[in-house]
Design a protein around this motif. Structure first.
Motif, mmCIF file in Angstrom:
data_model
loop_
_atom_site.group_PDB
_atom_site.id
_atom_site.type_symbol
_atom_site.label_atom_id
_atom_site.label_comp_id
_atom_site.label_asym_id
_atom_site.label_seq_id
_atom_site.Cartn_x
_atom_site.Cartn_y
_atom_site.Cartn_z
ATOM 1 N N GLY A 155 0.803 -1.216 0.000
ATOM 2 C CA GLY A 155 0.000 0.000 0.000
ATOM 3 C C GLY A 155 0.836 1.264 0.000
ATOM 4 N N LYS A 156 1.765 1.338 0.907
ATOM 5 C CA LYS A 156 2.637 2.506 1.033
ATOM 6 C C LYS A 156 3.972 2.175 0.378
ATOM 7 C CE LYS A 156 4.669 5.208 4.853
ATOM 8 N NZ LYS A 156 4.741 5.267 6.344
ATOM 9 N N ALA A 165 8.105 -2.625 8.251
ATOM 10 C CA ALA A 165 7.581 -3.262 7.040
ATOM 11 C C ALA A 165 6.059 -3.344 7.004
ATOM 12 C CB ALA A 165 8.189 -4.651 6.878
ATOM 13 N N LEU A 166 5.419 -3.732 8.088
ATOM 14 C CA LEU A 166 3.971 -3.941 8.046
ATOM 15 C C LEU A 166 3.205 -2.645 7.832
ATOM 16 C CD1 LEU A 166 3.372 -6.700 10.755
ATOM 17 C CD2 LEU A 166 3.711 -6.951 8.285
ATOM 18 N N GLU A 167 3.838 -1.491 8.089
ATOM 19 C CA GLU A 167 3.197 -0.202 7.808
ATOM 20 C C GLU A 167 2.982 -0.009 6.303
ATOM 21 O OE1 GLU A 167 5.705 2.805 9.426
ATOM 22 O OE2 GLU A 167 5.816 1.853 11.409
ATOM 23 N N HIS A 168 3.681 -0.797 5.499
ATOM 24 C CA HIS A 168 3.635 -0.652 4.042
ATOM 25 C C HIS A 168 2.706 -1.669 3.376
ATOM 26 C CE1 HIS A 168 7.055 2.218 3.907
ATOM 27 N NE2 HIS A 168 7.304 1.649 5.070
ATOM 28 N N VAL A 169 1.995 -2.462 4.185
ATOM 29 C CA VAL A 169 1.103 -3.495 3.664
ATOM 30 C C VAL A 169 -0.333 -2.973 3.649
ATOM 31 C CG1 VAL A 169 0.188 -5.808 4.041
ATOM 32 C CG2 VAL A 169 2.612 -5.356 4.447
ATOM 33 N N PHE A 204 10.565 -17.281 6.486
ATOM 34 C CA PHE A 204 10.645 -15.821 6.589
ATOM 35 C C PHE A 204 9.221 -15.282 6.612
ATOM 36 C CE2 PHE A 204 14.318 -17.327 4.120
ATOM 37 C CZ PHE A 204 15.348 -16.926 4.969
ATOM 38 N N GLY A 205 8.897 -14.515 7.652
ATOM 39 C CA GLY A 205 7.556 -13.991 7.800
ATOM 40 C C GLY A 205 7.285 -12.799 6.897
ATOM 41 N N VAL A 206 6.054 -12.331 6.944
ATOM 42 C CA VAL A 206 5.619 -11.237 6.078
ATOM 43 C C VAL A 206 6.501 -10.010 6.247
ATOM 44 C CG1 VAL A 206 3.751 -9.572 5.716
ATOM 45 C CG2 VAL A 206 3.237 -12.014 5.886
ATOM 46 N N ALA A 207 6.752 -9.593 7.480
ATOM 47 C CA ALA A 207 7.553 -8.386 7.708
ATOM 48 C C ALA A 207 8.967 -8.548 7.154
ATOM 49 C CB ALA A 207 7.601 -8.054 9.194
ATOM 50 N N GLU A 208 9.561 -9.725 7.370
ATOM 51 C CA GLU A 208 10.907 -9.974 6.841
ATOM 52 C C GLU A 208 10.922 -9.925 5.318
ATOM 53 O OE1 GLU A 208 13.166 -13.180 9.409
ATOM 54 O OE2 GLU A 208 11.038 -13.696 9.281
ATOM 55 N N LEU A 209 9.906 -10.478 4.682
ATOM 56 C CA LEU A 209 9.872 -10.518 3.220
ATOM 57 C C LEU A 209 9.695 -9.125 2.623
ATOM 58 C CD1 LEU A 209 7.699 -13.703 2.656
ATOM 59 C CD2 LEU A 209 10.187 -13.482 2.374
ATOM 60 N N VAL A 210 8.791 -8.328 3.211
ATOM 61 C CA VAL A 210 8.598 -6.967 2.699
ATOM 62 C C VAL A 210 9.887 -6.166 2.846
ATOM 63 C CG1 VAL A 210 7.363 -4.792 3.045
ATOM 64 C CG2 VAL A 210 6.108 -6.968 3.073
ATOM 65 N N ALA A 211 10.524 -6.266 4.004
ATOM 66 C CA ALA A 211 11.773 -5.530 4.217
ATOM 67 C C ALA A 211 12.851 -5.996 3.236
ATOM 68 C CB ALA A 211 12.238 -5.710 5.658
#
Length: 285
Positions: free
Chosen positions: A136-137, A147-151, A222-229
């Motif tokens: 999203g961001k 990372a999760l702020e960008h989902v 690797f979790g969602v936050a790790e993958l986005v980062a």
């Protein structure tokens, strides 16, 4: 919110699922579920709407009302491989020390219940139920903590794969991952506020009623936050980009003997809280 796109392929309109499971039209407010609509500001504007005030769309979604891919104008469709240790084992590959990243071409994206077409001459077409992340961001070089702020939200993805082209045709997995129809997405994108813990979702897939995959996102390497980062250090992630996060065990390649799609089968898959997909498999000879 559950945001979706409905109507004929190529002419989808933006919509929202109400509490009764009916589609409400968003055309008066946004042109598509895409781009800036998926930013925090865009989602806040949609969240402020009262679904009861939106026009009701005729038909039952996924029955007599076709749903398209839940996100439009996807610019990057990034995929992660071997992200469940037990799937790596069934694939006879080591558990990765860093995420395995490859691409699915955006032209492979279809609706959640559209047919999946086996490429002409292909003999090793396989299934993979996966959790999809919708950005999203914009994200560039973000930390795991950020990372999760960008989902924007999450969706179901079937990472359909042709194993011969993926593994036996001269390197690069991308070859076997992006054939037309190999990327069903949806039925809807569930906004991140409704999925407080993406690492605690059941995920499953059946072929002709036989359950092959029955896992949980708890066991991701690797979790969602790790993958986005991680991905944000490789590329700038933009609103509407999709990252599909790997599959639990139970793919056809991992069966003994191996099971591949021939045409005529029906795949059904889903993720807790994110809905279900159903695809008929069609052979192209």
């Amino acid at each position: 919110m559950k945001l979706l796109r409905y109507g004929p392929a190529g002419s989808e309109k933006p919509g929202m699922l109400d509490d009764q499971g009916r589609v409400r039209d968003l055309s008066a407010h946004v042109a598509d579920i895409a781009d800036e609509v998926l930013t925090p500001e865009g989602l806040a504007r949609l969240a402020a709407l009262n679904p009861a005030d939106l026009p009701l769309v005729e038909g039952t979604p996924q029955r007599d009302l076709r749903l398209g891919p839940c996100v439009g104008n996807v610019r990057k469709f990034v995929a992660i491989g071997l992200n469940y240790a037990d799937h790596a084992a069934e694939s006879n590959m080591p558990v990765p020390s860093e995420p395995v990243v490859f691409n699915k071409w955006t032209s492979c994206i279809v609706g959640p219940d559209d047919d999946v077409r086996i490429p002409k001459g292909a003999t090793k077409t396989d299934w993979e139920a996966e959790l999809g992340i919708v950005i999203g961001k914009p994200a560039a070089g973000v930390t795991v903590e950020q990372a999760l702020e960008h989902v924007a939200g999450y969706c179901v993805v079937n990472d359909v794969s042709e194993r011969e082209w993926q593994l036996e045709r001269g390197a690069t997995w991308d070859k076997g991952k992006g054939f037309d129809t190999f990327g069903p997405i949806g039925p809807w994108m569930v906004t991140a506020d409704e999925i407080p813990d993406p690492q605690n979702l059941s995920i499953w897939l059946e072929v002709d009623g036989k359950r092959y995959q029955d896992g949980t996102t708890k066991t991701m390497v690797f979790g969602v936050a790790e993958l986005v980062a991680y991905c944000s250090h490789l590329m700038t992630l933009l609103p509407g980009d999709v990252i599909t996060t790997g599959t639990p065990p139970g793919v056809g390649m991992g069966q003994n003997p191996k099971v591949f799609l021939k045409g005529g089968e029906v795949m059904r898959l889903g993720i807790e809280g994110l809905g279900e997909q159903t695809q008929k498999v069609v052979s192209q000879g």
